[in-house]
Design an enzyme around this catalytic site. Sequence first.
Site, PDB file in Angstrom:
ATOM      1  N   ASP A 155       0.841  -1.193   0.000  1.00  0.00           N
ATOM      2  CA  ASP A 155       0.000   0.000   0.000  1.00  0.00           C
ATOM      3  C   ASP A 155       0.877   1.246   0.000  1.00  0.00           C
ATOM      4  O   ASP A 155       1.896   1.304   0.686  1.00  0.00           O
ATOM      5  CB  ASP A 155      -0.930   0.013   1.213  1.00  0.00           C
ATOM      6  N   SER A 156       0.493   2.243  -0.798  1.00  0.00           N
ATOM      7  CA  SER A 156       1.171   3.527  -0.849  1.00  0.00           C
ATOM      8  C   SER A 156       2.630   3.347  -1.289  1.00  0.00           C
ATOM      9  O   SER A 156       2.883   2.853  -2.381  1.00  0.00           O
ATOM     10  CB  SER A 156       1.043   4.235   0.503  1.00  0.00           C
ATOM     11  N   ALA A 157       3.607   3.689  -0.438  1.00  0.00           N
ATOM     12  CA  ALA A 157       4.998   3.443  -0.803  1.00  0.00           C
ATOM     13  C   ALA A 157       5.244   1.954  -1.006  1.00  0.00           C
ATOM     14  O   ALA A 157       6.054   1.552  -1.845  1.00  0.00           O
ATOM     15  CB  ALA A 157       5.933   3.986   0.276  1.00  0.00           C
ATOM     16  N   VAL A 182      -2.070  -0.941  -3.867  1.00  0.00           N
ATOM     17  CA  VAL A 182      -3.069  -0.183  -3.116  1.00  0.00           C
ATOM     18  C   VAL A 182      -2.632   1.276  -3.038  1.00  0.00           C
ATOM     19  O   VAL A 182      -1.575   1.582  -2.485  1.00  0.00           O
ATOM     20  CB  VAL A 182      -3.239  -0.786  -1.708  1.00  0.00           C
ATOM     21  N   HIS A 289      -6.701   8.321   1.142  1.00  0.00           N
ATOM     22  CA  HIS A 289      -5.466   7.537   1.237  1.00  0.00           C
ATOM     23  C   HIS A 289      -5.406   6.880   2.613  1.00  0.00           C
ATOM     24  O   HIS A 289      -5.723   7.503   3.626  1.00  0.00           O
ATOM     25  CB  HIS A 289      -4.266   8.469   1.057  1.00  0.00           C
TER      26      HIS A 289
END
Length: 320
Positions: A155-157, A182, A289
């Site tokens: 997810d994200s980074a 994600v 987010h």
Amino acid sequence: MTTPLDPVIAQIIPLLPLRDPDNMTPQSARDALSALAAARAAVPPPPVMSAEDIEVKGAAGPLAARLYRNSNGKSPTVVFFHGGGWVAGDLATHDRQARLLAIETGAVVISVDYRRPPEVRFPGAFEDAFAATKDVMARIAEFGGDAARVGVAGDSAGGNLAAATAIACRDAGIKLAAQLLVYPVTDVAGNFADTKANARFPSRAENAEGYFLSRAVMEWFCGHYLADPSDGTDWRVSPLRAKNLAGLAPAVVTTAWFDPLRDEGKAYADALQAAGVPTQYHHGAGLIHGYFGLGEASETAKREAQAARADFKALLDKGA
């Protein structure tokens, strides 16, 4: 018509950390995410059969990892990379996400504690993610036991690392069954500070602030991960800039409508589809987010995350 912000999430946003880049340090960001995870300790985590701390090979030595198992049978295996802007997350902050992934996909999940900036800058985290994935594949009998059903997720980074790892695996002749990205970071050219680069993605202006993750915080994260701003054009940190996306593992890509990363995530899903990669996209109506971590509070967040994990499960079950 735009779906309005989920009212439950609107109440949560003021309580979330990592919103003040002017006063944030790497350690304070880590402490804040750890405190958020600790604050939920009274709520028992989703139960799995076992959760065991192990080690996997990184690019420069052993890495801490956590192995989640929810059955004893032969199963898919997922290498999971946590979010936190490369800088702040760890195994504990994303424990619940990893558990839900194991529960809902039936996979053995290995959550990897890659080296973080600013202590180790780009491409350290990427190199660790790729090395860990190769190590898991080499030791597949210890995990799910089926080399044809291995996926990467984050997810994200962590979604950024999963996307770049999927490209590296293709280039190395390693066949993955699936990738779950994600709300991923997919293009950091310009470090979220360059007006022209930001203009390519309207969500960076529309959702620049007020919805937890801000454009300014993304600039802060990039400034810590990249030792040189010119690294932002490298596909290992900006997978959207890879010259060729053909032949990658089938993908599930999710974004959140009220997220500065929304449009680059959608652009990556579109680019994968254009390259002939089977891709399923979830646009995260009404969400922000980080919503994969908000399912215990928001029914909207829970449903959207479950839908994405179900699509990922189907790809894993099908195999490479």
